[in-house]
Motif scaffolding. Structure first.
Motif, PDB file in Angstrom:
ATOM      1  N   LEU A  26       0.827  -1.206   0.000  1.00 16.11           N
ATOM      2  CA  LEU A  26       0.000   0.000   0.000  1.00 16.11           C
ATOM      3  C   LEU A  26       0.862   1.257   0.000  1.00 16.11           C
ATOM      4  CD1 LEU A  26      -2.899  -0.917   2.477  1.00 16.11           C
ATOM      5  CD2 LEU A  26      -3.022  -0.685  -0.009  1.00 16.11           C
ATOM      6  N   SER A  27       1.965   1.218   0.742  1.00 20.77           N
ATOM      7  CA  SER A  27       2.880   2.359   0.784  1.00 20.77           C
ATOM      8  C   SER A  27       3.450   2.647  -0.597  1.00 20.77           C
ATOM      9  CB  SER A  27       4.012   2.078   1.774  1.00 20.77           C
ATOM     10  OG  SER A  27       5.026   3.051   1.681  1.00 20.77           O
ATOM     11  N   VAL A  28       3.870   1.603  -1.297  1.00 18.91           N
ATOM     12  CA  VAL A  28       4.430   1.759  -2.639  1.00 18.91           C
ATOM     13  C   VAL A  28       3.377   2.304  -3.604  1.00 18.91           C
ATOM     14  CG1 VAL A  28       5.255   0.452  -4.641  1.00 18.91           C
ATOM     15  CG2 VAL A  28       6.259   0.036  -2.396  1.00 18.91           C
ATOM     16  N   VAL A  29       2.159   1.783  -3.525  1.00 19.73           N
ATOM     17  CA  VAL A  29       1.082   2.219  -4.425  1.00 19.73           C
ATOM     18  C   VAL A  29       0.754   3.701  -4.217  1.00 19.73           C
ATOM     19  CG1 VAL A  29      -1.367   1.960  -4.972  1.00 19.73           C
ATOM     20  CG2 VAL A  29       0.063  -0.072  -4.679  1.00 19.73           C
ATOM     21  N   ILE A  30       0.602   4.107  -2.964  1.00 19.90           N
ATOM     22  CA  ILE A  30       0.275   5.506  -2.675  1.00 19.90           C
ATOM     23  C   ILE A  30       1.421   6.429  -3.083  1.00 19.90           C
ATOM     24  CG2 ILE A  30      -0.206   7.171  -0.828  1.00 19.90           C
ATOM     25  CD1 ILE A  30      -1.692   4.925   0.620  1.00 19.90           C
ATOM     26  N   SER A  31       2.658   6.015  -2.790  1.00 19.98           N
ATOM     27  CA  SER A  31       3.828   6.816  -3.181  1.00 19.98           C
ATOM     28  C   SER A  31       3.904   6.969  -4.697  1.00 19.98           C
ATOM     29  CB  SER A  31       5.110   6.171  -2.644  1.00 19.98           C
ATOM     30  OG  SER A  31       5.106   6.124  -1.239  1.00 19.98           O
ATOM     31  N   TYR A  32       3.531   5.920  -5.413  1.00 20.91           N
ATOM     32  CA  TYR A  32       3.508   5.976  -6.882  1.00 20.91           C
ATOM     33  C   TYR A  32       2.557   7.084  -7.363  1.00 20.91           C
ATOM     34  CZ  TYR A  32       2.060   4.710 -11.614  1.00 20.91           C
ATOM     35  OH  TYR A  32       1.745   4.750 -12.949  1.00 20.91           O
ATOM     36  N   TYR A  33       1.370   7.143  -6.787  1.00 23.54           N
ATOM     37  CA  TYR A  33       0.400   8.148  -7.217  1.00 23.54           C
ATOM     38  C   TYR A  33       0.806   9.559  -6.782  1.00 23.54           C
ATOM     39  CZ  TYR A  33      -2.791   4.642  -9.022  1.00 23.54           C
ATOM     40  OH  TYR A  33      -3.352   3.634  -9.770  1.00 23.54           O
ATOM     41  N   VAL A  34       1.489   9.658  -5.636  1.00 26.71           N
ATOM     42  CA  VAL A  34       2.019  10.970  -5.233  1.00 26.71           C
ATOM     43  C   VAL A  34       3.058  11.437  -6.246  1.00 26.71           C
ATOM     44  CG1 VAL A  34       3.327  12.228  -3.479  1.00 26.71           C
ATOM     45  CG2 VAL A  34       1.559  10.606  -2.780  1.00 26.71           C
ATOM     46  N   GLY A  35       3.934  10.528  -6.661  1.00 27.81           N
ATOM     47  CA  GLY A  35       4.924  10.859  -7.681  1.00 27.81           C
ATOM     48  C   GLY A  35       4.272  11.249  -8.987  1.00 27.81           C
ATOM     49  N   SER A  36       3.210  10.541  -9.372  1.00 27.00           N
ATOM     50  CA  SER A  36       2.486  10.858 -10.611  1.00 27.00           C
ATOM     51  C   SER A  36       1.879  12.259 -10.547  1.00 27.00           C
ATOM     52  CB  SER A  36       1.373   9.832 -10.852  1.00 27.00           C
ATOM     53  OG  SER A  36       1.904   8.526 -10.954  1.00 27.00           O
ATOM     54  N   LEU A  37       1.385  12.628  -9.371  1.00 24.10           N
ATOM     55  CA  LEU A  37       0.810  13.958  -9.186  1.00 24.10           C
ATOM     56  C   LEU A  37       1.860  15.045  -9.388  1.00 24.10           C
ATOM     57  CD1 LEU A  37      -1.513  15.842  -8.301  1.00 24.10           C
ATOM     58  CD2 LEU A  37      -0.808  15.437  -5.930  1.00 24.10           C
ATOM     59  N   PHE A  38       3.049  14.845  -8.813  1.00 24.82           N
ATOM     60  CA  PHE A  38       4.109  15.848  -8.941  1.00 24.82           C
ATOM     61  C   PHE A  38       4.670  15.913 -10.362  1.00 24.82           C
ATOM     62  CE2 PHE A  38       4.302  15.794  -4.268  1.00 24.82           C
ATOM     63  CZ  PHE A  38       4.397  17.155  -4.029  1.00 24.82           C
ATOM     64  N   VAL A  39       4.617  14.812 -11.100  1.00 21.88           N
ATOM     65  CA  VAL A  39       5.027  14.847 -12.508  1.00 21.88           C
ATOM     66  C   VAL A  39       4.179  15.867 -13.267  1.00 21.88           C
ATOM     67  CG1 VAL A  39       4.965  13.546 -14.671  1.00 21.88           C
ATOM     68  CG2 VAL A  39       5.998  12.528 -12.647  1.00 21.88           C
ATOM     69  N   ARG A  40       2.878  15.881 -12.972  1.00 17.41           N
ATOM     70  CA  ARG A  40       1.980  16.820 -13.647  1.00 17.41           C
ATOM     71  C   ARG A  40       2.152  18.246 -13.126  1.00 17.41           C
ATOM     72  NH1 ARG A  40      -3.851  13.695 -14.388  1.00 17.41           N
ATOM     73  NH2 ARG A  40      -3.036  11.879 -15.520  1.00 17.41           N
ATOM     74  N   LEU A  41       2.275  18.378 -11.803  1.00 12.86           N
ATOM     75  CA  LEU A  41       2.404  19.714 -11.217  1.00 12.86           C
ATOM     76  C   LEU A  41       3.679  20.417 -11.682  1.00 12.86           C
ATOM     77  CD1 LEU A  41       1.244  19.071  -7.524  1.00 12.86           C
ATOM     78  CD2 LEU A  41      -0.024  20.219  -9.346  1.00 12.86           C
ATOM     79  N   LEU A  42       4.770  19.666 -11.764  1.00 18.90           N
ATOM     80  CA  LEU A  42       6.061  20.257 -12.141  1.00 18.90           C
ATOM     81  C   LEU A  42       6.304  20.210 -13.644  1.00 18.90           C
ATOM     82  CD1 LEU A  42       8.366  18.824  -9.312  1.00 18.90           C
ATOM     83  CD2 LEU A  42       7.299  21.080  -9.432  1.00 18.90           C
ATOM     84  N   LYS A  43       5.387  19.547 -14.375  1.00 21.55           N
ATOM     85  CA  LYS A  43       5.530  19.402 -15.822  1.00 21.55           C
ATOM     86  C   LYS A  43       6.909  18.838 -16.181  1.00 21.55           C
ATOM     87  CE  LYS A  43       2.285  23.165 -16.778  1.00 21.55           C
ATOM     88  NZ  LYS A  43       2.074  24.484 -17.428  1.00 21.55           N
ATOM     89  N   VAL A  44       7.225  17.699 -15.563  1.00 22.64           N
ATOM     90  CA  VAL A  44       8.511  17.037 -15.797  1.00 22.64           C
ATOM     91  C   VAL A  44       8.618  16.669 -17.273  1.00 22.64           C
ATOM     92  CG1 VAL A  44       9.959  15.063 -15.193  1.00 22.64           C
ATOM     93  CG2 VAL A  44       8.522  16.131 -13.449  1.00 22.64           C
ATOM     94  N   PRO A  45       9.734  17.010 -17.934  1.00 22.77           N
ATOM     95  CA  PRO A  45       9.854  16.784 -19.378  1.00 22.77           C
ATOM     96  C   PRO A  45       9.948  15.302 -19.753  1.00 22.77           C
ATOM     97  CG  PRO A  45      11.932  17.553 -18.473  1.00 22.77           C
ATOM     98  CD  PRO A  45      10.922  17.680 -17.381  1.00 22.77           C
ATOM     99  N   GLN A  46       9.625  15.015 -21.007  1.00 27.63           N
ATOM    100  CA  GLN A  46       9.724  13.658 -21.540  1.00 27.63           C
ATOM    101  C   GLN A  46      11.165  13.179 -21.436  1.00 27.63           C
ATOM    102  OE1 GLN A  46       7.807  11.003 -22.204  1.00 27.63           O
ATOM    103  NE2 GLN A  46       6.874  11.673 -24.125  1.00 27.63           N
TER     104      GLN A  46
END
Length: 313
Positions: free
Chosen positions: A76-96
């Protein structure tokens, strides 16, 4: 204090191996072709052996069922951390070329090569089973999720990838060793002494070759290219703070034993997986970025160990 020093020494050896790679590269031992050879050797030969040997040696059909409850918290920790990381990818507009690597900083850790010796130093042999519980969740996250996303992103940089094209690339990765290990466990088949010894010898190359490869990448990186920008800072915060805090929050609802919880916290806070730069090179992502995050997180972890020891005690 002696325990903390011993733990720091376990991480320091990783830094020394990276330094060896830098020195050898600057003396002209490597070029782009030989560095690719090292990356392929690790990702396609030694890492599958490590995964196959570690899982089949530490799990069997009986204790796989017994450890099921212990896996709930780290999964569960890994799954939630994954989605937190996905959120920051969008917020910071991490490049391809960096997105999958950035996201992996939140949910994938170096819980075997660094986490295992450090937990043994801090908590003794009795912590091994809890180390392996987190290792199982982390292994699934790395080879079933991170590798797929890294391969997909690498293919997308040149063309729109088909699902089977991505699968074809991944099947030659350590995921093959992971799948083989699970099948053997389910069928109750153990590795022969010959296969075990072969995997052990080939797998022993993984850490030193990975560190030397990181050293080569860093030697090719100019100082001006190394920037601790907001994106990198958030990625490091994800590794050292977000992942442990998610685990801490889950512990309120899913209780665990005292030692088990402490081991999980240390595992969640270990540096980036040493395989990230190798995977980045294999699938055509930003290798320098991956090497930078891996190196910086490894060095910072030495400074973080006393803090985590103070928190846990």
């Amino acid at each position: 204090m002696s325990v903390v020093i011993h733990a720091i020494q376990s991480v320091l050896s990783i830094v020394v191996m990276i330094a060896v790679g830098v020195i050898l590269a600057r003396r002209g031992w490597f070029n782009e072709e030989s560095a690719k050879l090292i990356a392929d050797l690790v990702s396609k030969v030694s890492l599958p052996c490590v995964v196959l040997l570690n899982i089949t040696s530490n799990f069997n059909r009986d204790n796989f069922g017994e450890l099921a409850y212990g896996l709930v918290l780290p999964i569960l920790s890994v799954v939630i951390s994954y989605y937190v990381g996905s959120l920051f990818v969008r917020l910071l507009k991490v490049p391809q070329g960096r997105r999958a690597l950035f996201k992996a900083m939140f949910y994938v850790s170096n819980c075997m090569y660094i986490g295992l010796p450090i937990n043994l130093a801090l908590f003794g042999e009795s912590s091994t089973v809890f180390v392996l519980e987190y290792f199982a969740a982390n292994t699934v996250a790395l080879w079933a999720v991170a590798v797929y996303q890294i391969a997909a992103e690498g293919a997308a940089r040149t063309s729109r990838p088909a699902f089977w094209q991505i699968i074809k690339k991944i099947i030659f990765s350590p995921l093959l060793g992971f799948i083989t290990a699970i099948i053997l466990i389910v069928l109750g088949i153990g590795l022969s002494p010959l296969v075990k010894d072969t995997c052990r010898y080939l797998g022993a190359m993984t850490t030193p070759l990975s560190m030397i490869f990181i050293g080569y990448v860093l030697s090719e990186t100019h100082i001006s290219e190394i920037k601790l920008d907001m994106e990198s800072i958030v990625a490091l915060v994800g590794r050292f703070a977000v992942s442990p805090l998610v685990l801490l929050g889950l512990h309120i609802f899913i209780p665990a034993g005292d030692m088990q919880f402490k081991v999980f916290i240390i595992q969640a806070a270990t540096p980036a997986a040493v395989s990230l730069p190798i995977l980045a090179a294999t699938y055509g992502l930003d290798t320098k970025y991956a090497a930078f995050l891996t190196t910086v997180s490894t060095v910072l972890f030495m400074l973080a160990i006393p803090f985590y020891m103070w928190i846990l005690h």
